[in-house]
Design an enzyme around this catalytic site. Sequence first.
Site, PDB file in Angstrom:
ATOM      1  N   CYS A 123     -11.904 -85.981  29.686  1.00 10.45           N
ATOM      2  CA  CYS A 123     -10.587 -86.102  28.642  1.00 10.45           C
ATOM      3  C   CYS A 123      -9.559 -87.362  28.883  1.00 10.45           C
ATOM      4  O   CYS A 123      -8.851 -87.538  27.995  1.00 10.45           O
ATOM      5  CB  CYS A 123      -9.755 -84.860  28.537  1.00 10.45           C
ATOM      6  SG  CYS A 123      -9.095 -84.589  30.197  1.00 10.45           S
TER       7      CYS A 123
ATOM      8  N   GLU B 159     -14.553 -77.896  25.123  1.00 12.19           N
ATOM      9  CA  GLU B 159     -13.266 -77.968  25.205  1.00 12.19           C
ATOM     10  C   GLU B 159     -12.840 -79.407  25.439  1.00 12.19           C
ATOM     11  O   GLU B 159     -13.645 -80.225  26.318  1.00 12.19           O
ATOM     12  CB  GLU B 159     -12.820 -76.893  26.509  1.00 12.19           C
ATOM     13  CG  GLU B 159     -11.406 -76.927  26.989  1.00 12.19           C
ATOM     14  CD  GLU B 159     -10.951 -78.194  27.982  1.00 12.19           C
ATOM     15  OE1 GLU B 159      -9.921 -78.469  28.253  1.00 12.19           O
ATOM     16  OE2 GLU B 159     -12.107 -78.388  28.813  1.00 12.19           O
TER      17      GLU B 159
ATOM     18  N   ARG C  20      -0.456 -74.648  28.172  1.00 14.75           N
ATOM     19  CA  ARG C  20      -1.755 -75.594  28.392  1.00 14.75           C
ATOM     20  C   ARG C  20      -2.471 -75.615  27.200  1.00 14.75           C
ATOM     21  O   ARG C  20      -3.222 -74.559  26.651  1.00 14.75           O
ATOM     22  CB  ARG C  20      -2.621 -75.147  29.338  1.00 14.75           C
ATOM     23  CG  ARG C  20      -3.459 -76.330  29.980  1.00 14.75           C
ATOM     24  CD  ARG C  20      -4.380 -75.890  31.055  1.00 14.75           C
ATOM     25  NE  ARG C  20      -5.143 -77.045  31.484  1.00 14.75           N
ATOM     26  CZ  ARG C  20      -5.035 -78.043  32.445  1.00 14.75           C
ATOM     27  NH1 ARG C  20      -3.750 -78.172  32.639  1.00 14.75           N
ATOM     28  NH2 ARG C  20      -5.803 -78.849  32.503  1.00 14.75           N
TER      29      ARG C  20
ATOM     30  N   ARG D  37      -5.284 -76.822  24.520  1.00 13.46           N
ATOM     31  CA  ARG D  37      -6.565 -77.258  24.418  1.00 13.46           C
ATOM     32  C   ARG D  37      -7.311 -77.051  23.180  1.00 13.46           C
ATOM     33  O   ARG D  37      -6.923 -76.309  22.608  1.00 13.46           O
ATOM     34  CB  ARG D  37      -7.646 -76.726  25.557  1.00 13.46           C
ATOM     35  CG  ARG D  37      -7.118 -76.980  27.123  1.00 13.46           C
ATOM     36  CD  ARG D  37      -7.540 -78.583  27.267  1.00 13.46           C
ATOM     37  NE  ARG D  37      -7.027 -78.971  28.609  1.00 13.46           N
ATOM     38  CZ  ARG D  37      -5.890 -79.764  28.907  1.00 13.46           C
ATOM     39  NH1 ARG D  37      -5.057 -79.778  28.078  1.00 13.46           N
ATOM     40  NH2 ARG D  37      -5.772 -79.973  30.193  1.00 13.46           N
TER      41      ARG D  37
END
Length: 170
Positions: A62, A99, A139, A141
Amino acid sequence: INAGDYKPLVLSDIEPSAAATWRSKYPQIPYICKDALKLSADEILNQVGNETIIGLLGGPPCQGFSLNGKKDRNDSRNRFIFSYARFVRDIKPLFILMENVPQILFDKRFKMLLSYLNEDYNVRYGILNAAEYGVPQTRHRMFIIAYRKDTNIIPTLPAPTHGFIKPIFG
């Protein structure tokens, strides 16, 4: 593994320390320590033997998409999204789960991935906040959930389980 619903058949990552940690805890499950750009679906399939790969779970790097760091759209790691697509094409699992950071949604490679997946899969994607599912941190995602079209399953994202604001349905 502890839930028992699915059995990991093989894992892969380029990081030797990740492989060593996994192998020390689960020596019975193969772990291929190799660059995904050089890894073939046949190598994965050879590790699973006669087992059927039901799902393919992955998260391409990422760093190139993230708001943290250099924010470099030309980061060489961004191309791993195509490795993930290649594994989907060659393995043809019943479902996939991918993800990444939310910013990937704005990259042309993500749109190319969706276009490819939509040919053979029913696809759903969205941004989830881990705090809404019991993780003690905020968080965000992006997740893609997709089922092969021949399963006739339309994927849905899970409803939040934690928090003060719940969806209202009429």
